[in-house]
Write a protein that holds these residues in place. Structure first.
Motif, PDB file in Angstrom:
ATOM      1  N   LYS A   1       0.704  -1.308  -0.067  1.00 51.17           N
ATOM      2  CA  LYS A   1      -0.031  -0.055  -0.138  1.00 51.17           C
ATOM      3  C   LYS A   1       1.057   1.125   0.111  1.00 51.17           C
ATOM      4  N   ASP A   2       2.275   1.263   0.325  1.00 49.31           N
ATOM      5  CA  ASP A   2       2.793   2.244   0.400  1.00 49.31           C
ATOM      6  C   ASP A   2       4.425   1.973   0.046  1.00 49.31           C
ATOM      7  N   GLY A   3       5.252   2.764   0.045  1.00 43.57           N
ATOM      8  CA  GLY A   3       6.655   2.568  -0.003  1.00 43.57           C
ATOM      9  C   GLY A   3       7.407   3.790  -0.776  1.00 43.57           C
ATOM     10  N   PHE A   4       8.862   3.239  -1.061  1.00 44.54           N
ATOM     11  CA  PHE A   4       9.741   4.314  -1.823  1.00 44.54           C
ATOM     12  C   PHE A   4      10.497   3.644  -2.984  1.00 44.54           C
ATOM     13  N   ALA A   5      10.823   4.249  -3.786  1.00 43.28           N
ATOM     14  CA  ALA A   5      11.806   3.818  -4.772  1.00 43.28           C
ATOM     15  C   ALA A   5      12.852   4.360  -4.695  1.00 43.28           C
ATOM     16  N   PHE A   6      14.017   3.254  -5.231  1.00 41.63           N
ATOM     17  CA  PHE A   6      15.465   3.519  -4.916  1.00 41.63           C
ATOM     18  C   PHE A   6      16.107   3.607  -6.665  1.00 41.63           C
ATOM     19  N   ASP A   7      17.357   4.092  -6.743  1.00 43.06           N
ATOM     20  CA  ASP A   7      18.038   3.983  -7.860  1.00 43.06           C
ATOM     21  C   ASP A   7      18.816   2.778  -7.803  1.00 43.06           C
ATOM     22  N   ASP A   8      19.575   2.235  -8.759  1.00 42.08           N
ATOM     23  CA  ASP A   8      20.189   0.995  -8.669  1.00 42.08           C
ATOM     24  C   ASP A   8      21.842   1.084  -7.712  1.00 42.08           C
ATOM     25  N   LYS A   9      21.731   2.055  -7.319  1.00 48.58           N
ATOM     26  CA  LYS A   9      23.010   2.417  -6.199  1.00 48.58           C
ATOM     27  C   LYS A   9      22.375   2.697  -4.696  1.00 48.58           C
ATOM     28  N   GLY A  10      21.134   2.538  -4.710  1.00 46.42           N
ATOM     29  CA  GLY A  10      20.403   2.442  -3.372  1.00 46.42           C
ATOM     30  C   GLY A  10      19.888   3.715  -2.836  1.00 46.42           C
ATOM     31  N   ASN A  11      20.149   4.920  -3.891  1.00 40.14           N
ATOM     32  CA  ASN A  11      19.650   6.198  -3.469  1.00 40.14           C
ATOM     33  C   ASN A  11      18.332   6.332  -3.754  1.00 40.14           C
ATOM     34  N   LEU A  12      17.768   7.243  -2.699  1.00 39.56           N
ATOM     35  CA  LEU A  12      16.025   7.247  -2.636  1.00 39.56           C
ATOM     36  C   LEU A  12      15.799   8.295  -3.723  1.00 39.56           C
ATOM     37  N   ILE A  13      14.609   7.985  -4.579  1.00 44.41           N
ATOM     38  CA  ILE A  13      14.291   8.593  -5.446  1.00 44.41           C
ATOM     39  C   ILE A  13      12.861   9.135  -5.567  1.00 44.41           C
ATOM     40  N   ALA A  14      12.130   8.262  -4.960  1.00 42.95           N
ATOM     41  CA  ALA A  14      10.648   8.606  -5.000  1.00 42.95           C
ATOM     42  C   ALA A  14       9.938   7.998  -3.786  1.00 42.95           C
ATOM     43  N   MET A  15       8.666   8.418  -3.606  1.00 43.24           N
ATOM     44  CA  MET A  15       7.887   8.018  -2.765  1.00 43.24           C
ATOM     45  C   MET A  15       6.493   7.626  -3.380  1.00 43.24           C
ATOM     46  N   GLY A  16       6.039   6.408  -2.673  1.00 44.00           N
ATOM     47  CA  GLY A  16       4.895   5.996  -3.257  1.00 44.00           C
ATOM     48  C   GLY A  16       3.420   6.638  -2.709  1.00 44.00           C
ATOM     49  N   MET A  17       2.670   6.983  -3.634  1.00 48.03           N
ATOM     50  CA  MET A  17       1.408   7.655  -3.281  1.00 48.03           C
ATOM     51  C   MET A  17       0.341   7.024  -3.092  1.00 48.03           C
ATOM     52  N   VAL A  18      -0.194   6.367  -4.427  1.00 42.68           N
ATOM     53  CA  VAL A  18      -1.424   5.788  -4.437  1.00 42.68           C
ATOM     54  C   VAL A  18      -1.393   4.479  -5.666  1.00 42.68           C
ATOM     55  N   GLN A  19      -2.287   3.605  -5.709  1.00 49.12           N
ATOM     56  CA  GLN A  19      -2.222   2.696  -6.626  1.00 49.12           C
ATOM     57  C   GLN A  19      -3.311   3.101  -7.794  1.00 49.12           C
ATOM     58  N   GLU A  20      -2.794   2.786  -8.801  1.00 46.23           N
ATOM     59  CA  GLU A  20      -3.867   2.768  -9.997  1.00 46.23           C
ATOM     60  C   GLU A  20      -4.711   1.733  -9.994  1.00 46.23           C
ATOM     61  N   GLU A  21      -6.167   2.062  -9.839  1.00 49.84           N
ATOM     62  CA  GLU A  21      -7.129   0.931  -9.556  1.00 49.84           C
ATOM     63  C   GLU A  21      -7.121  -0.285 -10.835  1.00 49.84           C
ATOM     64  N   GLU A  22      -7.166   0.318 -12.267  1.00 49.68           N
ATOM     65  CA  GLU A  22      -7.319  -0.704 -13.229  1.00 49.68           C
ATOM     66  C   GLU A  22      -6.030  -1.661 -13.061  1.00 49.68           C
ATOM     67  N   THR A  23      -4.766  -1.216 -13.029  1.00 48.51           N
ATOM     68  CA  THR A  23      -3.603  -1.741 -13.192  1.00 48.51           C
ATOM     69  C   THR A  23      -2.996  -2.503 -12.020  1.00 48.51           C
ATOM     70  N   GLY A  24      -3.394  -1.709 -10.959  1.00 46.12           N
ATOM     71  CA  GLY A  24      -2.768  -1.808  -9.646  1.00 46.12           C
ATOM     72  C   GLY A  24      -1.274  -1.332  -9.593  1.00 46.12           C
ATOM     73  N   LYS A  25      -0.773  -0.754 -10.752  1.00 43.33           N
ATOM     74  CA  LYS A  25       0.675  -0.058 -10.587  1.00 43.33           C
ATOM     75  C   LYS A  25       0.488   0.993  -9.411  1.00 43.33           C
ATOM     76  N   ILE A  26       1.772   1.051  -9.038  1.00 41.47           N
ATOM     77  CA  ILE A  26       1.797   2.108  -7.926  1.00 41.47           C
ATOM     78  C   ILE A  26       2.538   3.624  -8.331  1.00 41.47           C
ATOM     79  N   ALA A  27       1.690   4.503  -8.069  1.00 44.41           N
ATOM     80  CA  ALA A  27       2.071   5.673  -8.526  1.00 44.41           C
ATOM     81  C   ALA A  27       3.092   6.456  -7.517  1.00 44.41           C
ATOM     82  N   VAL A  28       4.047   7.214  -8.007  1.00 42.55           N
ATOM     83  CA  VAL A  28       5.006   7.697  -7.083  1.00 42.55           C
ATOM     84  C   VAL A  28       5.251   9.130  -7.329  1.00 42.55           C
ATOM     85  N   ILE A  29       5.766  10.042  -6.267  1.00 44.33           N
ATOM     86  CA  ILE A  29       6.075  11.175  -6.556  1.00 44.33           C
ATOM     87  C   ILE A  29       7.544  11.367  -6.425  1.00 44.33           C
ATOM     88  N   ASP A  30       8.175  12.027  -7.321  1.00 48.67           N
ATOM     89  CA  ASP A  30       9.886  12.405  -7.303  1.00 48.67           C
ATOM     90  C   ASP A  30      10.160  13.041  -6.183  1.00 48.67           C
TER      91      ASP A  30
END
Length: 411
Positions: A265-294
Motif C-alpha cells: 500500500k505504500d513504499g519508496f523507490a530507489f535507484d540502482d545504487k540505493g539512493n532514494l528517488i521517489a515515494m509511493g502515493m496511490v495505486q492505479e485501480e485498473e492496473t494496480g501499478k504504484i504511483a510515486v512522487i519524485d
C-alpha cells in the motif's frame, strides 16, 4: 658661646658609619617605594610582552584559518550553484551515508550493496489511535542527532501514538517531528537516547539522489509494507504517466512503477545504487501499478526541514507552469507557480492569495519553477514579510498584483 659648643658637640655625635641610602630611613624608602615601583613597572612590562605574544599567536592562527576557509571555498565554488546548499546541509547533518558500508564484504556486488543500504534504512512503523491502527513504511534520512525518517503524510493522519520496530521485534516509541502537507511528507523521530549504540549502528541512512534521476524507463528497486507479505523489496521500472493527481510532482510529471503487487500500500523507490528517488502515493485501480512522487527535486527542502525542525509556511499548494498546466487552465499563462489550493487561515489566505493565481516573483527573486520558490523560502524565517508578485485571471485578462505575506512555520 656655650650654646654653640653644645650644638657642635651634638653634630659630632651623629654616627657617620651609615652611607647615603643605607640608613634605616633610606632603606624604608627604597624597600617600600623605589623597589616596589620598580617591581610594578617590571610586572607591567612583562604582562604587556605576554599579551603581545598572545595577540600575535591569535593573528597567525586567524590567518591560517582564513587561508584554509578560502581554499576550501574555492574548491566548493567548482560545484553547481544549486547543489551547494544541499551538499553542505547533507554533510553537516549526516555522520555517514551508511555506517554498514564500511563493513561491506569486498565480494558483494553493487546490487547486493544497494539492497543492504535500502533494507537497513527502512523501518516498519505502527500508528495508533482510539479508532485506528495501521502499519506503514518509513525511510531513515538522518541520524546525526535523533533518528529521522520520512513517510507519506497520509500514514500519520488521525493517529496519536507511534512506534518503530528496531532490531527484530523490539518496538521503540516514535513521534511526529514535522508534517509538510504541501508535498505529502511526514517526518518521524526516534530519540537517540532510547537506543543502544549497537542499535544505532545497525540503522542505515538513505541519501536522496540528485535532481532528474527519476526518468521513464529507469530501473528501480521498490520497498514497501504489505499486510500479507510484510516488508518486501522488489525490482521494477518507471513506466508511462498515470492518472493520479496525488502522484503529480512539482513540475507536473506523473510517474508509475510497473509493480502490480496490490498487497503493497505504500513504499519508496530507489535507484540502482540505493539512493532514494521517489515515494509511493496511490495505486492505479485498473492496473494496480504504484504511483510515486519524485523526491529528488525536494532534496533541499527535506534536509532543511530536518536541520531546522520546521519549514516556512505560506499555505499554498502549487504546480510549476508547464504546457500541461496551460492546457488544463485553457489559456497561455506565464511561467511561474500556479496556485491550486490555499489553506484557510494560512499566511497566504490572510494575505489574499487565491486559487488560480500565478506567482512569478517574490521580493527581488524570479520564480520560474518550484525549486526557485522553496529555495527562496528556505532562506527566510518565521515572522519575515515577503512581497508576492502574481498574475490573476479576470475573464480573459491577466492582471498583475502585489501582495504582502507574513511568513509562518509548519512543523
Amino acid at each position: 658661646m656655650e650654646s654653640k659648643n653644645n650644638k657642635d658637640k651634638d653634630i659630632e655625635q651623629i654616627p657617620m658609619t651609615e652611607k647615603l641610602g643605607e640608613g634605616t630611613q633610606y632603606r624604608f624608602v627604597r624597600e617600600t617605594i623605589i623597589d616596589r615601583k620598580t617591581k610594578i613597572k617590571q610586572g607591567i612590562i612583562k604582562t604587556a610582552i605576554n599579551l603581545m605574544l598572545i595577540v600575535g599567536a591569535c593573528i597567525v592562527t586567524s590567518l591560517i584559518f582564513i587561508h584554509f576557509i578560502n581554499d576550501k571555498q574555492n574548491k566548493e565554488d567548482t560545484k553547481q550553484p544549486d547543489s551547494q546548499l544541499v551538499d553542505a546541509t547533507v554533510s553537516a547533518m549526516k555522520e555517514t551515508t551508511q555506517e554498514t558500508t564500511e563493513e561491506n564484504n569486498t565480494n558483494e556486488t553493487p546490487d547486493e550493496r544497494a539492497e543492504k543500504t535500502i533494507l537497513s534504512s527502512t523501518i516498519e512503523f505502527k500508528g495508533y489511535s482510539v479508532e485506528k491502527f495501521t502499519t506503514f513504511t518509513g525511510i531513515v534520512v538522518s541520524k546525526s542527532k535523533d533518528i529521522i525518517a520520512i513517510t507519506n503524510s497520509d500514514n500519520v493522519e488521525g493517529l496519536s501514538y507511534f512506534s518503530a520496530k528496531i532490531s527484530g521485534n523490539k518496538e521503540i516509541t516514535a513521534e511526529v517531528y514535522m508534517v509538510d502537507s504541501e508535498v505529502h511528507i511526514a517526518y518521524l523521530k526516534i530519540k537517540r537516547v532510547t537506543l543502544s549504540e549497537k542499535e544505532i549502528k545497525s540503522i542505515g541512512v538513505s541519501d536522496i539522489a540528485a535532481n532528474n534521476i527519476i526518468k521513464f524507463g529507469a530501473e528501480v528497486k521498490y520497498i514497501g509494507w504489505g499486510s500479507k507479505s510484510g516488508m518486501t523489496l522488489l525490482d521494477g521500472k518507471v513506466v508511462s504517466q498515470g492518472a493520479s493527481q496525488l502522484a503529480t510532482d512539482m513540475i507536473y510529471n506523473k510517474y508509475m512503477i510497473d509493480i502490480r503487487l496490490s498487497d503493497i500500500k505504500d513504499g519508496f523507490a530507489f535507484d540502482d545504487k540505493g539512493n532514494l528517488i521517489a515515494m509511493g502515493m496511490v495505486q492505479e485501480e485498473e492496473t494496480g501499478k504504484i504511483a510515486v512522487i519524485d523526491l529528488t527535486g525536494l532534496r533541499n527542502d527535506i534536509y532543511t526541514g530536518i536541520n531546522n525542525g520546521y519549514l516556512i509556511k505560506v499555505g499554498i499548494v502549487s504546480q510549476q507552469v508547464t504546457e500541461e498546466v496551460r492546457k488544463l487552465v485553457g489559456m497561455d499563462i506565464p511561467n511561474g507557480m500556479f496556485v491550486t489550493n490555499v489553506g484557510e487561515g494560512t499566511p497566504a489566505y490572510c494575505g489574499g492569495i487565491m486559487v488560480g493565481d500565478v506567482i512569478y516573483k517574490i521580493d527581488d527573486t524570479n520564480i520560474e519553477k518550484y525549486t526557485d520558490y522553496r529555495k527562496y523560502l528556505n532562506s527566510k524565517k518565521k515572522g519575515d514579510t515577503i512581497t508576492v508578485y502574481l498574475y490573476r485571471r479576470l475573464g480573459t485578462r491577466l492582471n498583475p498584483y502585489e501582495i504582502k505575506v507574513e511568513l509562518g512555520e509548519r512543523k
